[in-house]
Design an enzyme around this catalytic site. Structure first.
Site, PDB file in Angstrom:
ATOM      1  N   ASP A 172       0.986  -1.120  -0.048  1.00  0.00           N
ATOM      2  CA  ASP A 172      -0.131  -0.055   0.045  1.00  0.00           C
ATOM      3  C   ASP A 172       0.822   1.186   0.273  1.00  0.00           C
ATOM      4  O   ASP A 172       1.876   1.536   1.001  1.00  0.00           O
ATOM      5  CB  ASP A 172      -0.658  -0.079   1.206  1.00  0.00           C
ATOM      6  N   VAL A 173       0.901   2.070  -1.011  1.00  0.00           N
ATOM      7  CA  VAL A 173       1.835   3.011  -1.157  1.00  0.00           C
ATOM      8  C   VAL A 173       1.678   4.290  -0.172  1.00  0.00           C
ATOM      9  O   VAL A 173       2.739   5.079  -0.035  1.00  0.00           O
ATOM     10  CB  VAL A 173       1.857   3.592  -2.597  1.00  0.00           C
ATOM     11  N   ASN A 205       2.949   4.242 -10.323  1.00  0.00           N
ATOM     12  CA  ASN A 205       1.613   4.318 -11.305  1.00  0.00           C
ATOM     13  C   ASN A 205       0.302   4.135 -10.172  1.00  0.00           C
ATOM     14  O   ASN A 205      -0.712   4.782 -10.801  1.00  0.00           O
ATOM     15  CB  ASN A 205       1.794   2.908 -11.814  1.00  0.00           C
ATOM     16  N   TYR A 231      -8.630  14.668  -7.963  1.00  0.00           N
ATOM     17  CA  TYR A 231      -7.681  13.937  -8.757  1.00  0.00           C
ATOM     18  C   TYR A 231      -6.797  15.032  -9.511  1.00  0.00           C
ATOM     19  O   TYR A 231      -5.659  14.838  -9.603  1.00  0.00           O
ATOM     20  CB  TYR A 231      -8.558  12.981  -9.566  1.00  0.00           C
ATOM     21  N   ILE A 250      -7.760   5.984 -20.929  1.00  0.00           N
ATOM     22  CA  ILE A 250      -7.261   4.829 -21.520  1.00  0.00           C
ATOM     23  C   ILE A 250      -8.056   3.684 -20.718  1.00  0.00           C
ATOM     24  O   ILE A 250      -8.466   3.853 -19.488  1.00  0.00           O
ATOM     25  CB  ILE A 250      -5.717   4.438 -20.664  1.00  0.00           C
TER      26      ILE A 250
HETATM   27  N1  NAD Z   1      -7.050   4.765 -17.141  1.00  0.00           N
HETATM   28  C1  NAD Z   1      -7.046   6.196 -17.455  1.00  0.00           C
HETATM   29  O1  NAD Z   1      -7.656   6.735 -18.564  1.00  0.00           O
HETATM   30  C2  NAD Z   1      -5.937   7.172 -16.572  1.00  0.00           C
HETATM   31  C3  NAD Z   1      -5.904   8.360 -17.281  1.00  0.00           C
HETATM   32  C4  NAD Z   1      -4.802   9.230 -16.822  1.00  0.00           C
HETATM   33  C5  NAD Z   1      -3.974   8.827 -15.956  1.00  0.00           C
HETATM   34  N2  NAD Z   1      -4.095   7.700 -15.132  1.00  0.00           N
HETATM   35  C6  NAD Z   1      -3.063   7.114 -14.251  1.00  0.00           C
HETATM   36  O2  NAD Z   1      -2.399   5.956 -14.729  1.00  0.00           O
HETATM   37  C7  NAD Z   1      -2.214   5.033 -13.395  1.00  0.00           C
HETATM   38  C8  NAD Z   1      -2.972   3.673 -13.822  1.00  0.00           C
HETATM   39  O3  NAD Z   1      -4.359   3.832 -13.656  1.00  0.00           O
HETATM   40  P1  NAD Z   1      -5.290   2.815 -14.181  1.00  0.00           P
HETATM   41  O4  NAD Z   1      -6.158   3.371 -15.140  1.00  0.00           O
HETATM   42  O5  NAD Z   1      -4.367   1.443 -14.726  1.00  0.00           O
HETATM   43  O6  NAD Z   1      -5.824   2.547 -12.851  1.00  0.00           O
HETATM   44  P2  NAD Z   1      -6.785   1.082 -12.354  1.00  0.00           P
HETATM   45  O7  NAD Z   1      -7.611   1.564 -11.174  1.00  0.00           O
HETATM   46  O8  NAD Z   1      -7.106   0.324 -13.383  1.00  0.00           O
HETATM   47  O9  NAD Z   1      -5.576   0.301 -11.401  1.00  0.00           O
HETATM   48  C9  NAD Z   1      -4.639   1.159 -10.415  1.00  0.00           C
HETATM   49  C10 NAD Z   1      -3.947   0.163  -9.686  1.00  0.00           C
HETATM   50  O10 NAD Z   1      -3.502   0.684  -8.552  1.00  0.00           O
HETATM   51  C11 NAD Z   1      -3.828  -0.141  -7.319  1.00  0.00           C
HETATM   52  N3  NAD Z   1      -3.981   0.770  -5.933  1.00  0.00           N
HETATM   53  C12 NAD Z   1      -4.971   1.380  -5.542  1.00  0.00           C
HETATM   54  N4  NAD Z   1      -4.579   1.833  -4.479  1.00  0.00           N
HETATM   55  C13 NAD Z   1      -3.449   1.575  -4.354  1.00  0.00           C
HETATM   56  C14 NAD Z   1      -2.617   1.759  -3.152  1.00  0.00           C
HETATM   57  N5  NAD Z   1      -3.032   2.623  -2.051  1.00  0.00           N
HETATM   58  N6  NAD Z   1      -1.405   1.176  -2.985  1.00  0.00           N
HETATM   59  C15 NAD Z   1      -0.991   0.379  -3.938  1.00  0.00           C
HETATM   60  N7  NAD Z   1      -1.678   0.077  -5.282  1.00  0.00           N
HETATM   61  C16 NAD Z   1      -2.891   0.834  -5.130  1.00  0.00           C
HETATM   62  C17 NAD Z   1      -5.115  -0.861  -7.863  1.00  0.00           C
HETATM   63  O11 NAD Z   1      -5.397  -2.103  -6.837  1.00  0.00           O
HETATM   64  C18 NAD Z   1      -4.962  -1.003  -9.298  1.00  0.00           C
HETATM   65  O12 NAD Z   1      -4.208  -2.449  -9.307  1.00  0.00           O
HETATM   66  C19 NAD Z   1      -2.732   6.178 -12.073  1.00  0.00           C
HETATM   67  O13 NAD Z   1      -1.856   6.885 -11.868  1.00  0.00           O
HETATM   68  C20 NAD Z   1      -3.921   6.825 -12.899  1.00  0.00           C
HETATM   69  O14 NAD Z   1      -4.087   8.111 -12.488  1.00  0.00           O
HETATM   70  C21 NAD Z   1      -4.867   6.678 -15.970  1.00  0.00           C
END
Ligand code: NAD
Length: 258
Positions: free
Chosen positions: A66-67, A93, A159, A192
């Site tokens: 947990d980060v 990430n 966010y 994404i």
């Molecule tokens: N999907 C998009 O459209 C999008 C757009 C812009 C930025 N992002 C960024 O990309 C990154 C990944 O996004 P995603 O879409 O893959 O998200 P996701 O929700 O699909 O996956 C996020 C992962 O982070 C984990 N997580 C959540 N809280 C945590 C914690 N406290 N400690 C450790 N792990 C934890 C979750 O369990 C999950 O496996 C994020 O930083 C997000 O802000 C995503």
């Protein structure tokens, strides 16, 4: 069998590596030859990703992390070093989207819950990996920001604030650690197709209609795939970007070019 790849010999730690973009980054890094520490709070999904990587000849291990918990960050970064050697690539990430509310309705607790993961988590992981990189005289930190860290929108202001902070932290750390051979860059994904976006659509309407609406937002005509981001991360992780620090890579199907 993984042949010599773009990040062979490197040790990468990916936070939030169980699902979505983190999962894709871990897979790509392993396919390009890195030993990868997949970390997450979703242990079954994280372990499944590691199993898939190992089945295809890659090197990976899973750690619960947990980060937002500094002690866990300290312990896991040490354990990864013991198993694979010093961490040379850190992919910050893990993040959550937080509440969908206008700013005047957000509580202090909601602010803290999100900032503890999205901003403090990046700080903790960077803080505890940097000494390993400083000792080695090399390293690449890759922070997942967002186009929401650049542009305004009316849905998730917390966010936005967190992703703007991550963007700024990346630039500052790039300046502080450049002389130590450590590069720090950020990636700004657009929309994404991951559980992050799918869960948002599930709770705010219809997932199929939402997908079409998101597709239509992008000049290239579709939402991105996790690998679209992972390929950018590989660039920053590899020596191909050895002259690149403090920069930002927007990967958004043209969304922000308007
Ligand atoms: N999907 C998009 O459209 C999008 C757009 C812009 C930025 N992002 C960024 O990309 C990154 C990944 O996004 P995603 O879409 O893959 O998200 P996701 O929700 O699909 O996956 C996020 C992962 O982070 C984990 N997580 C959540 N809280 C945590 C914690 N406290 N400690 C450790 N792990 C934890 C979750 O369990 C999950 O496996 C994020 O930083 C997000 O802000 C995503």
């Amino acid at each position: 069998m993984v042949m010599k790849g773009r990040v062979s010999g490197k040790v990468a730690l990916v936070t939030g590596g169980a699902l979505g973009i983190g999962r894709a980054c871990a897979k790509r890094l392993a396919a390009e030859g890195a030993a990868v520490a997949v970390t997450d709070v979703l242990d079954a999904e994280g372990q499944a990703n590691v199993n898939e990587i190992c089945l295809t000849g890659g090197t990976a291990g899973y750690w619960h992390l947990d980060v937002s918990n500094e002690q866990e960050v300290q312990d896991v970064t040490r354990m990864v070093k013991t198993k694979f050697g010093p961490i040379s690539v850190l992919v910050n990430n893990a993040a959550v989207s937080g509440v969908t509310k206008p700013t005047h309705e957000i509580s202090a607790e909601e602010w803290e819950d999100l900032m503890n993961i999205n901003v403090k988590g990046v700080f903790f992981c960077t803080k505890h990996v940097l000494p390993q990189m400083i000792d080695a005289g090399t390293g690449s930190v890759i922070n997942l920001s967002s186009i929401y860290g650049i542009m305004g929108a009316s849905d998730i202001p917390l966010y936005h604030a967190s992703k703007g902070a991550v963007r700024s932290m990346s630039r500052a750390d790039a300046m502080i650690y450049a002389s130590k051979g450590i590069r720090v860059n950020s990636v700004q994904p657009g929309f994404i197709w991951t559980p992050f976006v799918q869960n948002y659509l599930k709770t705010h309407g219809n997932i199929e209609a939402g997908r079409k609406a998101f597709d239509a937002l992008n000049p290239l005509g579709n939402v991105g795939e996790p690998d679209d981001i992972a390929y950018g991360v590989i660039y920053f992780a590899s020596e191909e970007s050895k002259f690149v620090t403090g920069t930002e890579l927007i990967i958004d199907g043209g969304y922000s070019a308007r």
